[in-house]
Design a protein around this motif. Structure first.
Motif, PDB file in Angstrom:
ATOM      1  N   LEU A   1     128.453  59.007 -28.332  1.00 21.25           N
ATOM      2  CA  LEU A   1     128.446  60.466 -28.280  1.00 21.25           C
ATOM      3  C   LEU A   1     127.287  60.990 -29.102  1.00 21.25           C
ATOM      4  N   ASP A   2     126.535  61.927 -28.533  1.00 25.61           N
ATOM      5  CA  ASP A   2     125.512  62.671 -29.263  1.00 25.61           C
ATOM      6  C   ASP A   2     125.882  64.145 -29.138  1.00 25.61           C
ATOM      7  N   LEU A   3     126.235  64.758 -30.257  1.00 25.91           N
ATOM      8  CA  LEU A   3     126.725  66.120 -30.279  1.00 25.91           C
ATOM      9  C   LEU A   3     125.715  67.023 -30.964  1.00 25.91           C
ATOM     10  N   ASP A   4     125.408  68.150 -30.325  1.00 22.29           N
ATOM     11  CA  ASP A   4     124.562  69.171 -30.929  1.00 22.29           C
ATOM     12  C   ASP A   4     125.365  70.468 -30.868  1.00 22.29           C
ATOM     13  N   ASP A   5     126.103  70.751 -31.926  1.00 27.24           N
ATOM     14  CA  ASP A   5     126.992  71.898 -31.944  1.00 27.24           C
ATOM     15  C   ASP A   5     126.230  73.208 -31.806  1.00 27.24           C
ATOM     16  N   ARG A   6     125.069  73.306 -32.426  1.00 32.37           N
ATOM     17  CA  ARG A   6     124.273  74.540 -32.337  1.00 32.37           C
ATOM     18  C   ARG A   6     123.784  74.796 -30.916  1.00 32.37           C
ATOM     19  N   ALA A   7     123.372  73.744 -30.226  1.00 32.14           N
ATOM     20  CA  ALA A   7     122.907  73.900 -28.844  1.00 32.14           C
ATOM     21  C   ALA A   7     124.083  74.002 -27.871  1.00 32.14           C
ATOM     22  N   GLY A   8     125.268  73.627 -28.319  1.00 33.79           N
ATOM     23  CA  GLY A   8     126.442  73.680 -27.460  1.00 33.79           C
ATOM     24  C   GLY A   8     126.500  72.554 -26.450  1.00 33.79           C
TER      25      GLY A   8
ATOM     26  N   VAL B   1     127.318  61.564 -19.243  1.00 34.16           N
ATOM     27  CA  VAL B   1     127.904  62.871 -18.942  1.00 34.16           C
ATOM     28  C   VAL B   1     127.470  63.843 -20.020  1.00 34.16           C
ATOM     29  N   GLU B   2     126.886  64.963 -19.598  1.00 36.14           N
ATOM     30  CA  GLU B   2     126.475  66.010 -20.530  1.00 36.14           C
ATOM     31  C   GLU B   2     127.347  67.232 -20.291  1.00 36.14           C
ATOM     32  N   ILE B   3     127.909  67.750 -21.372  1.00 34.82           N
ATOM     33  CA  ILE B   3     128.756  68.934 -21.309  1.00 34.82           C
ATOM     34  C   ILE B   3     128.037  70.048 -22.053  1.00 34.82           C
ATOM     35  N   VAL B   4     127.949  71.225 -21.403  1.00 32.78           N
ATOM     36  CA  VAL B   4     127.229  72.364 -21.975  1.00 32.78           C
ATOM     37  C   VAL B   4     128.194  73.542 -22.089  1.00 32.78           C
ATOM     38  N   ARG B   5     128.159  74.196 -23.262  1.00 34.25           N
ATOM     39  CA  ARG B   5     128.953  75.403 -23.500  1.00 34.25           C
ATOM     40  C   ARG B   5     128.073  76.629 -23.369  1.00 34.25           C
ATOM     41  N   ASN B   6     128.698  77.772 -23.037  1.00 35.93           N
ATOM     42  CA  ASN B   6     127.972  79.040 -23.033  1.00 35.93           C
ATOM     43  C   ASN B   6     128.030  79.660 -24.432  1.00 35.93           C
ATOM     44  N   ASP B   7     127.495  80.859 -24.590  1.00 30.91           N
ATOM     45  CA  ASP B   7     127.450  81.511 -25.900  1.00 30.91           C
ATOM     46  C   ASP B   7     128.832  81.836 -26.454  1.00 30.91           C
ATOM     47  N   GLU B   8     129.827  81.956 -25.578  1.00 28.47           N
ATOM     48  CA  GLU B   8     131.194  82.232 -26.011  1.00 28.47           C
ATOM     49  C   GLU B   8     131.948  80.957 -26.370  1.00 28.47           C
ATOM     50  N   GLY B   9     131.293  79.804 -26.242  1.00 29.50           N
ATOM     51  CA  GLY B   9     131.914  78.532 -26.578  1.00 29.50           C
ATOM     52  C   GLY B   9     132.728  77.922 -25.454  1.00 29.50           C
ATOM     53  N   GLU B  10     132.657  78.517 -24.264  1.00 29.26           N
ATOM     54  CA  GLU B  10     133.405  78.006 -23.122  1.00 29.26           C
ATOM     55  C   GLU B  10     132.552  77.017 -22.344  1.00 29.26           C
ATOM     56  N   LEU B  11     133.211  76.042 -21.741  1.00 19.87           N
ATOM     57  CA  LEU B  11     132.512  75.073 -20.901  1.00 19.87           C
ATOM     58  C   LEU B  11     131.857  75.803 -19.745  1.00 19.87           C
ATOM     59  N   SER B  12     130.562  75.585 -19.563  1.00 20.68           N
ATOM     60  CA  SER B  12     129.881  76.204 -18.430  1.00 20.68           C
ATOM     61  C   SER B  12     129.470  75.170 -17.383  1.00 20.68           C
ATOM     62  N   ARG B  13     129.139  73.954 -17.837  1.00 19.99           N
ATOM     63  CA  ARG B  13     128.668  72.945 -16.869  1.00 19.99           C
ATOM     64  C   ARG B  13     128.911  71.544 -17.419  1.00 19.99           C
ATOM     65  N   ALA B  14     129.298  70.653 -16.521  1.00 24.02           N
ATOM     66  CA  ALA B  14     129.415  69.234 -16.855  1.00 24.02           C
ATOM     67  C   ALA B  14     128.587  68.480 -15.824  1.00 24.02           C
ATOM     68  N   THR B  15     127.666  67.629 -16.290  1.00 24.82           N
ATOM     69  CA  THR B  15     126.777  66.882 -15.401  1.00 24.82           C
ATOM     70  C   THR B  15     126.940  65.396 -15.662  1.00 24.82           C
TER      71      THR B  15
ATOM     72  N   ALA C   1     127.250  68.263 -25.663  1.00 25.65           N
ATOM     73  CA  ALA C   1     127.789  66.962 -26.036  1.00 25.65           C
ATOM     74  C   ALA C   1     127.340  66.005 -24.941  1.00 25.65           C
ATOM     75  N   VAL C   2     126.693  64.905 -25.323  1.00 27.30           N
ATOM     76  CA  VAL C   2     126.211  63.926 -24.360  1.00 27.30           C
ATOM     77  C   VAL C   2     126.914  62.610 -24.627  1.00 27.30           C
ATOM     78  N   TYR C   3     127.632  62.147 -23.635  1.00 27.97           N
ATOM     79  CA  TYR C   3     128.344  60.873 -23.707  1.00 27.97           C
ATOM     80  C   TYR C   3     127.577  59.871 -22.863  1.00 27.97           C
ATOM     81  N   THR C   4     127.426  58.653 -23.366  1.00 31.64           N
ATOM     82  CA  THR C   4     126.728  57.620 -22.606  1.00 31.64           C
ATOM     83  C   THR C   4     127.534  56.330 -22.631  1.00 31.64           C
ATOM     84  N   GLY C   5     127.312  55.525 -21.608  1.00 34.45           N
ATOM     85  CA  GLY C   5     127.939  54.211 -21.542  1.00 34.45           C
ATOM     86  C   GLY C   5     129.302  54.221 -20.884  1.00 34.45           C
TER      87      GLY C   5
END
Length: 176
Positions: free
Chosen positions: A42-49, A71-85, A51-55
């Motif tokens: 896991l590589d987490l960047d809380d400020r950027a919102g 799998v990369e998970i991105v949050r919006n400015d409100e902290g809600e999940l906006s996209r999972a790739t 979380a990147v999981y590998t393997g």
């Protein structure tokens, strides 16, 4: 004495915040179901919102499952999940749209789930199985709520053109 690692707790906590604030994914119980994540890193960047999981990543919540090499998970400015790739040789997503409907299953080298739109993009060697029907192509887009499929032979960034193919099952008549 060895101190226990906080990484597993942090991982579950972050995913819980990211996915738990998302609207119901398909079934009403999906949003309140526990989120299970397995990955090698896991590589987490809380400020950027992000979380990147590998393997060999596997994420499951209720009827939704998302897998890939990354799998990369991105949050919006409100902290809600906006996209999972999810990316990989055969990234995968499945979800049950309603209790009385079969699973919708999709594959591609890239799978993008847009939460607010409830839209799934399957890119490069894309394949979608829905209600006995199958769709293949370079790019497939599926709208969960409207049950709409859009398919193209070409996808941005993909060199090889992949013709669209469909196999549609006839509707069963009552009494047959």
């Amino acid at each position: 004495m060895t101190r226990p690692s906080l990484a597993p707790l942090l991982t579950l906590g972050v995913i819980g915040v990211l996915l738990g604030s998302a609207p119901a994914l398909a079934l009403e119980g999906d949003a309140s179901a526990p989120i299970e994540v397995e990955a090698n890193q896991l590589d987490l960047d809380d400020r950027a919102g992000t979380a990147v999981y590998t393997g060999n990543v596997e994420i499951r919540q209720g009827s939704m499952q998302l897998t890939g090499d990354r799998v990369e998970i991105v949050r919006n400015d409100e902290g809600e999940l906006s996209r999972a790739t999810a990316t990989g040789e055969r990234a995968y997503i499945e979800q049950k749209p309603a209790p009385d409907e079969p699973l919708v299953r999709g594959w591609g080298r890239t799978v993008v789930y847009h939460v607010a739109d409830r839209r799934i993009e399957l890119i490069d060697r894309a394949e979608l199985h829905k209600d006995g029907d199958t769709f293949d192509g370079g790019y497939l887009e599926y709208f969960l709520d409207r049950r709409v499929v859009q398919a193209r032979s070409e996808a941005e960034g993909v060199q090889e053109r992949q013709r669209v193919r469909m196999t549609l099952e006839p509707e069963q008549q009552d009494g047959q």
